[in-house]
Design an enzyme around this catalytic site. Sequence first.
Site, PDB file in Angstrom:
ATOM      1  N   ARG A  78      -5.107   7.391  -0.759  1.00  0.00           N
ATOM      2  CA  ARG A  78      -4.788   8.778  -1.114  1.00  0.00           C
ATOM      3  C   ARG A  78      -5.296   9.009  -2.527  1.00  0.00           C
ATOM      4  NH1 ARG A  78       0.095  11.907   1.549  1.00  0.00           N
ATOM      5  NH2 ARG A  78      -0.134  11.081   3.639  1.00  0.00           N
ATOM      6  N   LYS A 117      -2.682   1.655 -12.584  1.00  0.00           N
ATOM      7  CA  LYS A 117      -1.957   1.336 -13.821  1.00  0.00           C
ATOM      8  C   LYS A 117      -2.972   1.043 -14.915  1.00  0.00           C
ATOM      9  CE  LYS A 117       2.401   0.891 -15.015  1.00  0.00           C
ATOM     10  NZ  LYS A 117       3.531   1.587 -14.369  1.00  0.00           N
ATOM     11  N   SER A 157       6.432  13.307 -12.059  1.00  0.00           N
ATOM     12  CA  SER A 157       5.012  13.432 -12.438  1.00  0.00           C
ATOM     13  C   SER A 157       4.259  14.211 -11.358  1.00  0.00           C
ATOM     14  CB  SER A 157       4.357  12.057 -12.583  1.00  0.00           C
ATOM     15  OG  SER A 157       4.571  11.547 -13.876  1.00  0.00           O
TER      16      SER A 157
END
Length: 474
Positions: free
Chosen positions: A67, A107, A365
């Site tokens: 995604r 990350k 977020s």
Amino acid sequence: MSKANAESFLGSVNRNFDKAATYTELPKGILEQIKVCNAVYEMKFPVRIGDEIQVIHAFRAQHSHHRLPTKGGIRYNEHVDKEEVEALAALMTYKCAIVDVPFGGAKGGVKINPKLYSEYQLERITRRYTTELIRKNFIGPGIDVPAPDYGTGSREMAWIYDTYLSFRGGDIDAAGCVTGKPINQNGIRGRTEATGRGVYYGLRELCDTAEAMKRVGLPLGIAGKTVVIQGLGNVGSYTGSIMQLEGKARIIAVSEYEGAIYREEGIDFEELLRYRASNKGSIIGFPGTTALSSREAALELECDILVPAALENQITEENAPRVKAKIIGEAANGPVTSGAEEILLKKGVLIVPDMYLNAGGVTVSYFEWLKNLSHMRFGRMEKRFDSNTYSNFVGLIEKLTQQSIGEREREFLTRGADEIDLVRSGLEETMVTSFQQIWETFRQNPKIDGLRSAAFVTALDKISNDYANLGIFP
Ligand code: NAD
């Protein structure tokens, strides 16, 4: 944390994955594709610090592109390395799937101790890191969207946004290139508290589940539960405040870098945060509390809920036998190693896993990113309409009952939702629904050894479905 520990963090995440995979019937190739890290950009760049040039070492890992965009925080810590960033990116993939946030996991990490740099120097490092990401197409509202993590906050996110804007000024969606921004720079209300608030909703849900409380021999409800918190940063401080103020839990011990304190009757958490801010950043000496022998000692106290909210690898095979908590709420990423988990599960400890419990940050977020793409704050369209409708209802009830409602009640009943109300409500809904999915998976499969494996199984199910929908897997 040593390098060996960081490597074992990735090993720990992968071991947990492999164990959970045995509870699914997914083919080996699909599991392998879900497990591997798709791309890592390792960079070294020069930054002028005072009179010298320093070479800064940094990373951005994109674990899964099933995604897009990918999503994940940026960590500033001197122990950052490639394996740690990959482990954290993998957790992000599973986390997003668990809470139905439509992103792949990522990350970033910059290998510095931020305490050794001035604000100006940190700004230079952050802007240069962002420039590297832009050059390699590793950032953008539809590509990869960073957020705060250990050692970073809204200030760093504002620098990232501004740097992105100066390169991509014509991108109308530029504000969606990073989340966790200050509210006056396209941020969203409720993002700073989101991870801690999500931890509270998750633990409250567990404590309200009769079967779960029966397993650990505790009464229903979070009120009155004894709690130990490790780490008073963004996540730990909001978790503690909200657990105490809204959950009426009793926080009996707190551990920070400088040491740990204890008070059986409960610590006034808000007062403690104020004390630390005015006491050169130390909790030691907070009135009414006793200092423990070491910061690690807090992890071994008798309590109902232990909340590690600092860093990974805090509960290992070495100290796990001495942990007496009945519930461990993983607010941090990876605080319990896979070896420690085996010991704790045998002792009957309920571990609420990081990939679910600290997903409040990425959930809000996601709301911020949606707000940025829609170019409008939540509540703007419906607030007045809702308020007028409620007002009409109240008027009708008054007319029918021939009784008038007081001013305060009227204000309460006719209020339209603000952005913060909607964010909190969306976060609560997400944490409650996801908990129920994980608990049902756990309950329906007696072979599954704990909530982490159950969380993995729900994540693997959703990610493999996504791949199937993309036509990649049959
Ligand atoms: P932070 O930098 O704001 O705070 C971390 C705190 O932990 C610091 O105050 C530090 O002094 C303390 N600490 C470090 N080592 C310690 C030790 N051994 N004992 C006691 N205290 C110690 O970081 P944060 O943003 O609160 O993140 C904490 C954890 O939560 C990390 O694992 C991070 O990946 C995870 N997390 C953060 C977010 C977020 O939104 N910030 C979201 C999800 C997960």
